[in-house]
Design a protein around this motif. Structure first.
Motif, short mmCIF file in Angstrom:
data_model
loop_
_atom_site.label_atom_id
_atom_site.label_comp_id
_atom_site.label_asym_id
_atom_site.label_seq_id
_atom_site.Cartn_x
_atom_site.Cartn_y
_atom_site.Cartn_z
N LEU A 100 66.10 63.71 69.32
CA LEU A 100 66.29 65.13 69.61
C LEU A 100 65.00 65.85 69.28
O LEU A 100 64.42 65.65 68.20
CB LEU A 100 67.44 65.69 68.77
CG LEU A 100 67.87 67.12 69.06
CD1 LEU A 100 68.51 67.22 70.44
CD2 LEU A 100 68.86 67.61 68.00
N HIS A 179 66.58 66.88 84.83
CA HIS A 179 66.22 65.81 83.90
C HIS A 179 64.85 65.27 84.30
O HIS A 179 64.32 65.64 85.35
CB HIS A 179 67.25 64.67 83.91
CG HIS A 179 67.23 63.85 85.17
ND1 HIS A 179 68.00 64.15 86.27
CD2 HIS A 179 66.51 62.74 85.51
CE1 HIS A 179 67.77 63.27 87.23
NE2 HIS A 179 66.86 62.40 86.79
N LEU A 197 68.16 71.34 76.69
CA LEU A 197 69.26 72.12 76.14
C LEU A 197 68.83 73.58 76.12
O LEU A 197 67.66 73.88 75.85
CB LEU A 197 69.63 71.66 74.73
CG LEU A 197 70.36 70.31 74.63
CD1 LEU A 197 69.35 69.17 74.59
CD2 LEU A 197 71.21 70.27 73.37
N SER A 207 65.34 69.23 73.64
CA SER A 207 65.59 68.17 74.61
C SER A 207 66.18 66.96 73.91
O SER A 207 65.94 66.74 72.72
CB SER A 207 64.29 67.78 75.33
OG SER A 207 63.34 67.25 74.43
N LEU A 208 66.95 66.20 74.66
CA LEU A 208 67.58 64.98 74.18
C LEU A 208 67.02 63.83 75.01
O LEU A 208 66.95 63.92 76.24
CB LEU A 208 69.09 65.07 74.34
CG LEU A 208 69.95 63.96 73.72
CD1 LEU A 208 69.79 63.95 72.20
CD2 LEU A 208 71.41 64.15 74.10
N ARG A 230 73.68 63.01 79.47
CA ARG A 230 74.15 64.37 79.77
C ARG A 230 75.41 64.71 78.98
O ARG A 230 75.55 65.82 78.46
CB ARG A 230 74.43 64.51 81.26
CG ARG A 230 73.20 64.50 82.16
CD ARG A 230 73.60 64.96 83.55
NE ARG A 230 72.54 64.79 84.52
CZ ARG A 230 71.50 65.61 84.65
NH1 ARG A 230 71.39 66.66 83.85
NH2 ARG A 230 70.58 65.39 85.58
N ALA A 233 74.48 65.46 75.45
CA ALA A 233 73.82 66.76 75.36
C ALA A 233 74.83 67.90 75.41
O ALA A 233 74.68 68.92 74.72
CB ALA A 233 72.80 66.90 76.48
N THR A 244 73.94 73.28 77.65
CA THR A 244 73.08 72.46 78.48
C THR A 244 73.42 72.70 79.93
O THR A 244 74.49 73.20 80.25
CB THR A 244 73.27 70.96 78.18
OG1 THR A 244 74.63 70.62 78.49
CG2 THR A 244 72.98 70.63 76.74
#
Length: 245
Positions: A100, A179, A197, A207-208, A230, A233, A244
């Motif tokens: 993260l 993405h 996010l 961001s993840l 997703r 997130a 998100t």
């Protein structure tokens, strides 16, 4: 903000960003302050616990008050607590490193993650700061900044020799797809898939990401695992109202 306060914060930022302890003259050079002013402000920061000064080397590092302040901010956002289970699950299911990343100005900082158990894996450095333009984790944030906020990161990219027209095409594609999947985008031989996010007003805040060796973590494998990323997130609440898309 007063000039004195700004100078004090600048000194704290220089020490925090350094990978090694800094001496007085190094901080004078970085800050542009005269030796007397820098010394006075540094003494104040040491007294308040925001910096430590080694009595032998006379060099400065971040102090307990600074660390506590950062920890308080993370705890207020319940960042680690809320992300931890999802990061573990992403790592367990995909077999790759999950992380993260939080936006801090024109950079992103790695704030939490779980490393793969494979001997060859993407290794994390918690606290690592990277310009937004320099990795998928930052680009998925940069893609959704408004025009004014994007000026700084784009200028930094240009100064680093990046073809900004190519970068802007990449950012447009991210906005369309929501993405980014990349191989070798920042580190040769490493694949990464990232999603952004946002706060409720649409401001990108984090961001993840899942990353791993490109021979194992291929674009097709990343596409396959994108719904899982997703879904994770969607469930990570960084702060009240964060979402998100």
């Amino acid at each position: 903000m007063s000039t004195s306060a700004a100078r004090t914060l600048d000194l704290m930022a220089f020490v925090a960003a350094s990978e090694r302890p800094l001496g007085l003259m190094e901080l004078v050079e970085q800050s542009g302050l005269d030796k007397s002013t820098a010394g006075r402000l540094l003494s104040f920061l040491v007294q308040r616990g925001f910096l430590n000064r080694d009595p032998v080397t006379k060099r400065y590092t971040v102090g307990p008050a600074f660390i506590a302040l950062g920890a308080a901010a993370l705890n207020r956002w319940e960042l680690k607590a809320n992300a931890a289970a999802h990061l573990r699950r992403l790592c367990e299911v995909t077999g790759e490193t999950s992380s993260l990343h939080l936006r801090v100005g024109d950079e992103r900082i790695c704030v939490a993650g779980v490393e793969s158990s494979h001997p060859v894996r993407r290794v994390l450095t918690i606290g690592e700061r990277v310009p937004l333009h320099a990795s998928p984790t930052g680009k998925v944030i940069l893609a959704f900044l408004d025009e004014n906020e994007a000026k700084g990161p784009l200028a930094a990219a240009r100064a680093a020799g990046i073809d900004v027209l190519v970068l802007e095409r990449t950012l447009a594609r991210i906005r369309e797809q929501r993405h980014m999947i990349g191989v070798g985008d920042r580190t040769p031989g490493v694949g990464a898939v990232s999603v952004p996010l946002f706060e409720q007003d649409g401001t990108p805040v984090a961001s993840l990401t899942i990353a791993g060796p490109a021979d194992r973590w291929t674009p097709s494998r990343m596409e396959e695992c994108l719904p899982l990323l997703r879904a994770a997130a969607e469930q990570i609440c960084i702060a009240p109202g964060v979402r998100t898309i």
